[in-house]
Design an enzyme around this catalytic site. Structure first.
Site, PDB file in Angstrom:
ATOM      1  CG  MET A  30      -2.320  -1.365   1.042  1.00 20.13           C
ATOM      2  SD  MET A  30      -3.661  -0.896   2.003  1.00 20.13           S
ATOM      3  CE  MET A  30      -2.960  -0.874   3.470  1.00 20.13           C
ATOM      4  CG  LEU A  33       7.441   1.605  -0.744  1.00 21.05           C
ATOM      5  CD1 LEU A  33       7.729   1.140  -1.956  1.00 21.05           C
ATOM      6  CD2 LEU A  33       6.341   0.199  -0.596  1.00 21.05           C
ATOM      7  CG  HIS A  34       8.507   0.148   6.382  1.00 21.24           C
ATOM      8  ND1 HIS A  34       8.657  -0.984   5.969  1.00 21.24           N
ATOM      9  CD2 HIS A  34       6.926   0.294   6.053  1.00 21.24           C
ATOM     10  CE1 HIS A  34       8.004  -1.904   6.001  1.00 21.24           C
ATOM     11  NE2 HIS A  34       6.748  -0.925   6.510  1.00 21.24           N
ATOM     12  CG  HIS A  37       6.728  -1.914   2.056  1.00 17.36           C
ATOM     13  ND1 HIS A  37       6.730  -1.065   2.365  1.00 17.36           N
ATOM     14  CD2 HIS A  37       5.370  -1.918   2.284  1.00 17.36           C
ATOM     15  CE1 HIS A  37       6.209  -0.371   3.367  1.00 17.36           C
ATOM     16  NE2 HIS A  37       5.013  -1.165   3.031  1.00 17.36           N
ATOM     17  CD  GLN A  61      -6.258  -3.785   3.163  1.00 14.29           C
ATOM     18  OE1 GLN A  61      -5.922  -4.268   1.582  1.00 14.29           O
ATOM     19  NE2 GLN A  61      -5.471  -3.685   3.873  1.00 14.29           N
ATOM     20  CB  SER A 187       4.342  -0.234  10.980  1.00 20.29           C
ATOM     21  OG  SER A 187       2.487   0.436  10.955  1.00 20.29           O
ATOM     22  CB  SER A 188       3.272   2.526   6.083  1.00 20.48           C
ATOM     23  OG  SER A 188       3.809   1.988   4.938  1.00 20.48           O
ATOM     24  NE  ARG A 189      -2.927   2.244  10.536  1.00 24.58           N
ATOM     25  CZ  ARG A 189      -2.585   0.636   9.246  1.00 24.58           C
ATOM     26  NH1 ARG A 189      -1.930  -0.051   9.429  1.00 24.58           N
ATOM     27  NH2 ARG A 189      -4.062   0.826   9.075  1.00 24.58           N
TER      28      ARG A 189
HETATM   29  P1  AMP Z   1       1.430  -3.454   3.346  1.00 20.84           P
HETATM   30  O1  AMP Z   1       1.922  -1.480   2.716  1.00 20.84           O
HETATM   31  O2  AMP Z   1       1.124  -2.603   4.416  1.00 20.84           O
HETATM   32  O3  AMP Z   1       0.043  -3.712   2.830  1.00 20.84           O
HETATM   33  O4  AMP Z   1       2.301  -3.852   3.399  1.00 20.84           O
HETATM   34  C1  AMP Z   1       2.760  -4.362   1.971  1.00 20.84           C
HETATM   35  C2  AMP Z   1       3.492  -5.952   2.143  1.00 20.84           C
HETATM   36  O5  AMP Z   1       4.659  -5.423   3.708  1.00 20.84           O
HETATM   37  C3  AMP Z   1       2.782  -7.440   3.661  1.00 20.84           C
HETATM   38  O6  AMP Z   1       3.131  -8.418   3.254  1.00 20.84           O
HETATM   39  C4  AMP Z   1       3.647  -6.644   4.377  1.00 20.84           C
HETATM   40  O7  AMP Z   1       3.454  -8.334   6.106  1.00 20.84           O
HETATM   41  C5  AMP Z   1       4.761  -6.515   4.177  1.00 20.84           C
HETATM   42  N1  AMP Z   1       5.513  -5.509   5.849  1.00 20.84           N
HETATM   43  C6  AMP Z   1       5.182  -4.923   6.305  1.00 20.84           C
HETATM   44  N2  AMP Z   1       6.122  -4.631   7.305  1.00 20.84           N
HETATM   45  C7  AMP Z   1       6.911  -5.501   6.815  1.00 20.84           C
HETATM   46  C8  AMP Z   1       8.467  -6.076   8.167  1.00 20.84           C
HETATM   47  N3  AMP Z   1       8.259  -4.315   8.385  1.00 20.84           N
HETATM   48  N4  AMP Z   1       9.169  -6.353   7.925  1.00 20.84           N
HETATM   49  C9  AMP Z   1       8.561  -7.678   6.684  1.00 20.84           C
HETATM   50  N5  AMP Z   1       7.207  -7.223   5.712  1.00 20.84           N
HETATM   51  C10 AMP Z   1       6.565  -5.762   6.292  1.00 20.84           C
END
Ligand code: AMP
Length: 283
Positions: A30, A33-34, A37, A61, A187-189
Site C-alpha cells: 500500500m 515504503l520502508h 517492504h 479493506q 510499518s508505514s503507520r
Molecule cells: P502494506 O503496505 O502494509 O500492505 O504491506 C505490504 C507487505 O509488506 C505485506 O506483505 C506486509 O506484511 C509487508 N511488511 C510490512 N511491514 C513489514 C516489515 N516490517 N517487515 C517485513 N514485511 C513487512
C-alpha cells in the site's frame, strides 16, 4: 524501472516476459515504503526473474474511513526507493482499474474461521477486502511467486488458505519481520507516531520477547497473555488483543505442547495509531 497505471499495459509487458520463460515475483503493497517492504523486493529478486511491485491503498479493506484518509501516500518517494533496489516493474493503478464498473470482484471463501479472530474481531470486513484485492491483483499479474511479510501474520495465514481453496499454483513466500534498531516492527503507520509515542512503541516488541522467554515455563498461556496485556497498558498502550495461537488455525492454545507451531500476536493503540506485531514462540 517500468511504471504502469493501466492493467492492459502491465499485462502486455508481462506477456512478453512470460513468453521468454521468465518467472514473475509479485510484491503487493500500500506504499509509504520502508525497509520491510524493500526486504520483500529483495527476496523476490533472489527467487524470480522479474519483480513486480504494486502500490494500491485498497479502500475495501479499511473499516475506518479516517484510517483510509490518513494512510500515508508518497508515490514519488516510493519510486526512488524502488529504483535503488532495482525493482523491475511498478504497478500503481487507480481504484477504477482494480474495481472496474460491472466486474464482480467479490469472493466467497470459506476461511474456516481464520478471519473471525484477532484482527477479524476488531476490524469487521477487513479480511474480505484484503482477500478481494489480493486475488484481484493476482489475477491481473498472474505471478509465479507471491511475497508477503510475516509482520501481518494473520493476513499471511488467510492468503495461504485462499490460495489452497482457489486451487492456485502461485507459491506464497513468507518473509521475516524487519525491525528498527530498538525492536519496533517497521510499518508505514510508524511515521504518524509523535516523538513521545515513538519512544514508547518498542515496548510492544520487548513484551513479545519476554513472553517468548516465559512461555516454556508457563502452564497457562492464557494467563501469560493477560500479563502481557497488562504490561502494554502500564506502558501506555490500549491493547485490542494479545493472543498466543496455533500458527495454522489461529486458535488460542493453553500450553506450549498444544501445537507444533505457536505464535504470539498483538494489536495495540498508541494514541490514534494502531500497531500490530507478532513473534513466533515455537517454529
Ligand atoms: P502494506 O503496505 O502494509 O500492505 O504491506 C505490504 C507487505 O509488506 C505485506 O506483505 C506486509 O506484511 C509487508 N511488511 C510490512 N511491514 C513489514 C516489515 N516490517 N517487515 C517485513 N514485511 C513487512
Amino acid at each position: 524501472m517500468y511504471l504502469y497505471k493501466k492493467v492492459a499495459d502491465l499485462q502486455l509487458h508481462l506477456q512478453r516476459e512470460k513468453k521468454a520463460y521468465r518467472s514473475i515475483g509479485f510484491v503487493p503493497t500500500m506504499g509509504a515504503l520502508h525497509e520491510g517492504h524493500l526486504s520483500l523486493i529483495e527476496a523476490a529478486k533472489a527467487q524470480a526473474d522479474v519483480v513486480v511491485c504494486s502500490i494500491f491503498v485498497n479502500p475495501t479493506q479499511f473499516n475506518d474511513t479516517k484510517d483510509l484518509e490518513k494512510y500515508p501516500r508518497d508515490v514519488p518517494a516510493d519510486m526512488q526507493e524502488l529504483i535503488k533496489v532495482e525493482n523491475d516493474v511498478l504497478f500503481v493503478p487507480e481504484v477504477s482499474e482494480v474495481y472496474p464498473a460491472g466486474l464482480d470482484t467479490s469472493l466467497n471463501l470459506d476461511l474456516q474461521g481464520l478471519d473471525e479472530v484477532m484482527e477479524g474481531a476488531f476490524r469487521p470486513g477487513h479480511f474480505d477486502g484484503m482477500t478481494q484485492v489480493v486475488w484481484r491483483l493476482l489475477s491481473i499479474v498472474q505471478p509465479d511467486y507471491l511475497f508477503m511479510g510475516q509482520k501481518d501474520f494473520q493476513q499471511l495465514t488467510i492468503v495461504r488458505r485462499m490460495l489452497t481453496e482457489l486451487n492456485s499454483a502461485i507459491e506464497l513466500v513468507s518473509c521475516p519481520i524487519r525491525r528498527e534498531a530498538d525492536g519496533l516492527a517497521m510499518s508505514s503507520r510508524n511515521r504518524r507516531l509523535s516523538p513521545e509515542e515513538r519512544s514508547i512503541a518498542p515496548v510492544i516488541s520487548q513484551i513479545l520477547e519476554q513472553v517468548k522467554e516465559k512461555a516454556n515455563d508457563t502452564a497457562n498461556l492464557g494467563e501469560l497473555s493477560q500479563w502481557a496485556s497488562q504490561q502494554l497498558v502500564q506502558a501506555g498502550f490500549r491493547p485490542d488483543y494479545f493472543s498466543i495461537v496455533d500458527g495454522k488455525h489461529l486458535q488460542e492454545v493453553p500450553g506450549m505442547d498444544s501445537a507444533d507451531f505457536i505464535v504470539a500476536c498483538t494489536a495495540a493503540w498508541l494514541g490514534e495509531i494502531r500497531l500490530i506485531d507478532n513473534l513466533i514462540l515455537k517454529p
